[in-house]
Write a protein that holds these residues in place. Sequence first.
Motif, PDB file in Angstrom:
ATOM      1  N   PHE A   1       1.035  -1.171   0.034  1.00 44.42           N
ATOM      2  CA  PHE A   1       0.042  -0.072   0.024  1.00 44.42           C
ATOM      3  C   PHE A   1       0.936   1.287   0.074  1.00 44.42           C
TER       4      PHE A   1
ATOM      5  N   MET B   1      -2.979   4.488  -2.441  1.00 46.57           N
ATOM      6  CA  MET B   1      -4.290   5.244  -1.348  1.00 46.57           C
ATOM      7  C   MET B   1      -4.387   6.450  -2.008  1.00 46.57           C
TER       8      MET B   1
ATOM      9  N   LEU C   1     -10.752   0.283   6.796  1.00 46.83           N
ATOM     10  CA  LEU C   1      -9.543  -0.426   6.571  1.00 46.83           C
ATOM     11  C   LEU C   1      -8.988  -1.377   7.330  1.00 46.83           C
TER      12      LEU C   1
ATOM     13  N   TRP D   1      -4.234  -2.044  11.036  1.00 46.80           N
ATOM     14  CA  TRP D   1      -3.751  -0.948  10.359  1.00 46.80           C
ATOM     15  C   TRP D   1      -4.906   0.115  10.005  1.00 46.80           C
ATOM     16  N   TYR D   2      -4.562   1.306  10.301  1.00 45.31           N
ATOM     17  CA  TYR D   2      -5.455   2.490  10.168  1.00 45.31           C
ATOM     18  C   TYR D   2      -5.255   3.351   8.809  1.00 45.31           C
ATOM     19  N   GLY D   3      -4.485   2.955   7.928  1.00 48.42           N
ATOM     20  CA  GLY D   3      -4.343   3.683   6.772  1.00 48.42           C
ATOM     21  C   GLY D   3      -3.012   4.149   6.416  1.00 48.42           C
TER      22      GLY D   3
ATOM     23  N   LYS E   1     -11.488   4.548   1.730  1.00 44.99           N
ATOM     24  CA  LYS E   1     -10.163   4.732   2.600  1.00 44.99           C
ATOM     25  C   LYS E   1     -10.469   5.404   4.039  1.00 44.99           C
ATOM     26  N   ASP E   2     -11.470   4.559   4.618  1.00 44.75           N
ATOM     27  CA  ASP E   2     -11.992   5.302   6.004  1.00 44.75           C
ATOM     28  C   ASP E   2     -11.832   3.988   6.905  1.00 44.75           C
ATOM     29  N   GLN E   3     -12.676   4.234   8.011  1.00 40.29           N
ATOM     30  CA  GLN E   3     -12.317   3.275   9.195  1.00 40.29           C
ATOM     31  C   GLN E   3     -12.649   1.859   8.757  1.00 40.29           C
TER      32      GLN E   3
ATOM     33  N   ASP F   1       4.662  -2.082   8.794  1.00 43.26           N
ATOM     34  CA  ASP F   1       3.906  -0.840   8.783  1.00 43.26           C
ATOM     35  C   ASP F   1       4.970   0.253   8.675  1.00 43.26           C
TER      36      ASP F   1
END
Length: 153
Positions: free
Chosen positions: A47, A79, A111, A118-120, A107-109, A138
């Motif tokens: 990503f 993204m 994910l 992972w939160y983006g 691309k919101d919660q 990460d």
Amino acid sequence: MRKLVIILLYLSLSGFLQPEETKIELLDLEGYDEMIKKYEKPVIVNFWAIWCKPCIEEIPDLVELNKNNDRFDLVFVSMDQEKQVNKTTAVLNKRGGYGKHYLLTAKDQKLATIFPKWYGAVPMTLIYKSGKVIASYDRKLTEKDLISINNKF
């Protein structure tokens, strides 16, 4: 020899020797799950975003790793916003355009449905085997990470 040069020049100018432009498919969360299930071999999913310098820097390393190891597949998931798809394509073409490419539209919660921890934040690399995450990174991949990934396969 002169004929060969003329033929190569013609082919180059006519597009036969030009690399194919990278194609980016739009992908939502349901499509993401379906995409992962299609792979028979292990798959590395990276990503990234065009505004993320570490992301851009690791693309060539992942491409090189995959070119030297055909035991896994390589997928890049952007993204970026949909309106930036032309810029995203340009970055990938400059970096080799190798692998399968998607732009994630959700691309919101949600994910966390891809990977609960992972939160983006990008870069993020997930390694799947039989549809399950077997490793995650990460951060920008280090040389040690790349060796470890290569040794997994």
